[in-house]
Design an enzyme around this catalytic site. Sequence first.
Site, PDB file in Angstrom:
ATOM      1  N   ARG A 266       0.840  -1.199   0.000  1.00  0.00           N
ATOM      2  CA  ARG A 266       0.000   0.000   0.000  1.00  0.00           C
ATOM      3  C   ARG A 266       0.870   1.242   0.000  1.00  0.00           C
ATOM      4  O   ARG A 266       1.829   1.343   0.761  1.00  0.00           O
ATOM      5  CB  ARG A 266      -0.915   0.013   1.223  1.00  0.00           C
ATOM      6  CG  ARG A 266      -1.862  -1.185   1.280  1.00  0.00           C
ATOM      7  CD  ARG A 266      -2.805  -1.138   2.452  1.00  0.00           C
ATOM      8  NE  ARG A 266      -3.577  -2.372   2.549  1.00  0.00           N
ATOM      9  CZ  ARG A 266      -4.455  -2.642   3.517  1.00  0.00           C
ATOM     10  NH1 ARG A 266      -4.653  -1.762   4.477  1.00  0.00           N
ATOM     11  NH2 ARG A 266      -5.117  -3.777   3.522  1.00  0.00           N
ATOM     12  N   ARG A 281       2.690   1.415  10.221  1.00  0.00           N
ATOM     13  CA  ARG A 281       2.092   1.719   8.913  1.00  0.00           C
ATOM     14  C   ARG A 281       3.197   1.670   7.856  1.00  0.00           C
ATOM     15  O   ARG A 281       3.970   2.617   7.714  1.00  0.00           O
ATOM     16  CB  ARG A 281       1.423   3.087   8.945  1.00  0.00           C
ATOM     17  CG  ARG A 281       0.519   3.362   7.744  1.00  0.00           C
ATOM     18  CD  ARG A 281      -0.039   4.768   7.808  1.00  0.00           C
ATOM     19  NE  ARG A 281      -0.895   4.968   8.955  1.00  0.00           N
ATOM     20  CZ  ARG A 281      -2.197   4.706   8.997  1.00  0.00           C
ATOM     21  NH1 ARG A 281      -2.798   4.245   7.930  1.00  0.00           N
ATOM     22  NH2 ARG A 281      -2.904   4.913  10.102  1.00  0.00           N
ATOM     23  N   GLU A 353      -5.485  -0.822  15.970  1.00  0.00           N
ATOM     24  CA  GLU A 353      -6.125  -1.799  15.087  1.00  0.00           C
ATOM     25  C   GLU A 353      -5.154  -2.889  14.642  1.00  0.00           C
ATOM     26  O   GLU A 353      -4.040  -2.606  14.228  1.00  0.00           O
ATOM     27  CB  GLU A 353      -6.678  -1.098  13.848  1.00  0.00           C
ATOM     28  CG  GLU A 353      -7.351  -2.053  12.859  1.00  0.00           C
ATOM     29  CD  GLU A 353      -7.571  -1.438  11.495  1.00  0.00           C
ATOM     30  OE1 GLU A 353      -7.700  -2.204  10.532  1.00  0.00           O
ATOM     31  OE2 GLU A 353      -7.586  -0.192  11.387  1.00  0.00           O
ATOM     32  N   SER A 356      -9.601  -5.882  10.926  1.00  0.00           N
ATOM     33  CA  SER A 356     -10.870  -5.262  10.558  1.00  0.00           C
ATOM     34  C   SER A 356     -11.690  -6.329   9.857  1.00  0.00           C
ATOM     35  O   SER A 356     -11.234  -6.906   8.867  1.00  0.00           O
ATOM     36  CB  SER A 356     -10.615  -4.061   9.631  1.00  0.00           C
ATOM     37  OG  SER A 356     -11.785  -3.293   9.471  1.00  0.00           O
ATOM     38  N   ARG A 394       1.800  -6.234  12.820  1.00  0.00           N
ATOM     39  CA  ARG A 394       1.269  -5.602  14.034  1.00  0.00           C
ATOM     40  C   ARG A 394       1.204  -6.601  15.188  1.00  0.00           C
ATOM     41  O   ARG A 394       1.345  -6.208  16.350  1.00  0.00           O
ATOM     42  CB  ARG A 394      -0.095  -4.979  13.755  1.00  0.00           C
ATOM     43  CG  ARG A 394       0.007  -3.776  12.835  1.00  0.00           C
ATOM     44  CD  ARG A 394      -1.215  -2.895  12.859  1.00  0.00           C
ATOM     45  NE  ARG A 394      -1.042  -1.749  11.967  1.00  0.00           N
ATOM     46  CZ  ARG A 394      -1.896  -0.737  11.872  1.00  0.00           C
ATOM     47  NH1 ARG A 394      -2.987  -0.707  12.615  1.00  0.00           N
ATOM     48  NH2 ARG A 394      -1.665   0.257  11.031  1.00  0.00           N
TER      49      ARG A 394
END
Length: 429
Positions: A266, A281, A353, A356, A394
């Site tokens: 990403r 991130r 987070e 999701s 994560r």
Amino acid sequence: MIDLQLLRKDVDAVQQRLAARGYAFPVQDFEELEAARKTIQKQTEDLQARRNVLSKQIGVLKGKGEDASELMGEVAEIPQRLKEAEAGLAGVQGRLEELLLGVPNLPHESVPAGASSGDNREICKEGLLREFNFTVRDHVDVGTPLGLDFETAAKLSGARFVLMRGQIARLHRALAQFMLDVQTGEHGYTECHTPYIVHADALRGTGQLPKFEADLFAAKKGGQQGEEQLYLIPTSEVSLTNIVRDEIVPLDKLPLRLTAHTPCFRSEAGSYGKDTHGMIRQHQFDKVEIVQIVHPDNSYQALEEMVEHAAAILDKLGLPYRVMLLCAGDMGFAAAKTYDLEVWLPSQNAYREISSVSNCEAFQARRMRARFRNDKGKTEFVHTLNGSGLAVGRALVAVLENYQNADGSVTVPKALRPYMGGLAELRPD
């Protein structure tokens, strides 16, 4: 893609539901396109009806031995006029599809109102927060002596990449393998190894294109001009869900439960300045994705199950977390309802987070033309769901921070020790 028939039936109701998630539906544009479509369709129907009438009249005239050349001349012009109408209709339908491809999914009635993450609703908290008798360090400080290397990664690829060596690389691999084993062995998912590069159609099917092209890494086959545009996957949701694109799934094959461990790519467009420190991130990260393709009647039961499937990983790792129901304004583009799982990071004194889990209902299926044949033999759109089970990087961050020790070592969670050759502790070299 939202249901076009629902829009035609009550555009105002759709507009209100979309407004709940902060999206202003272009009602005027839609109504203008619909008016143009209806006009062209009426012209087409009138031409077809006129052709039928003329054909009968020509038959009558010929039967009487009379001259039908004038009517035959008019009939001869109709195919070209129909062809022009068809082209006009295709153009209108193309513009309508382009409009609809940019419209997010409708929020489910159980989704709370709200505009941002501050309006999300906490469902539960699990696990006890560890009390430290020393100053807590973040994952970068803990992990660097164990093999995290951001400097070399920057030399190789630039910012927001990481190189892992030795113990850390093994722990990262152990986490991914553990997650796959739980999802396949305990929750019934079929493991898949998917391509990491996909066509634009695949990304359009799951909703990343056209709206989020800036977030993708693009590639071309051979780098030749004119070659097809390809993309690195932002998540294996794309490749797993598109398995049923343009398919009619037999009813007895539902539900399909699929999982894959892949890297994800990403560009994080628009996120500059946020979470640039460490592994939170990054442009490349690993994830174990879980996807379900289900009968529409069962999709919300499947959503709750998938939250449990993601949470099971955190429970087994002994990591504190909470489950959040996202408000309408904080959900992803394709989601009708989403739960986030947030893991505790002691260095930030906050939950972040790590998964999701979303029900997209038929939104992606319409874009993919993914259907099943119901018990009456008619085709319906499937419902698609996806979630992280979990984000591997994560999870590594959370293990390093929650299991750190005062002497710089990190205790290996018991669930991971079989994957680490029985190793109970990581120590700086």
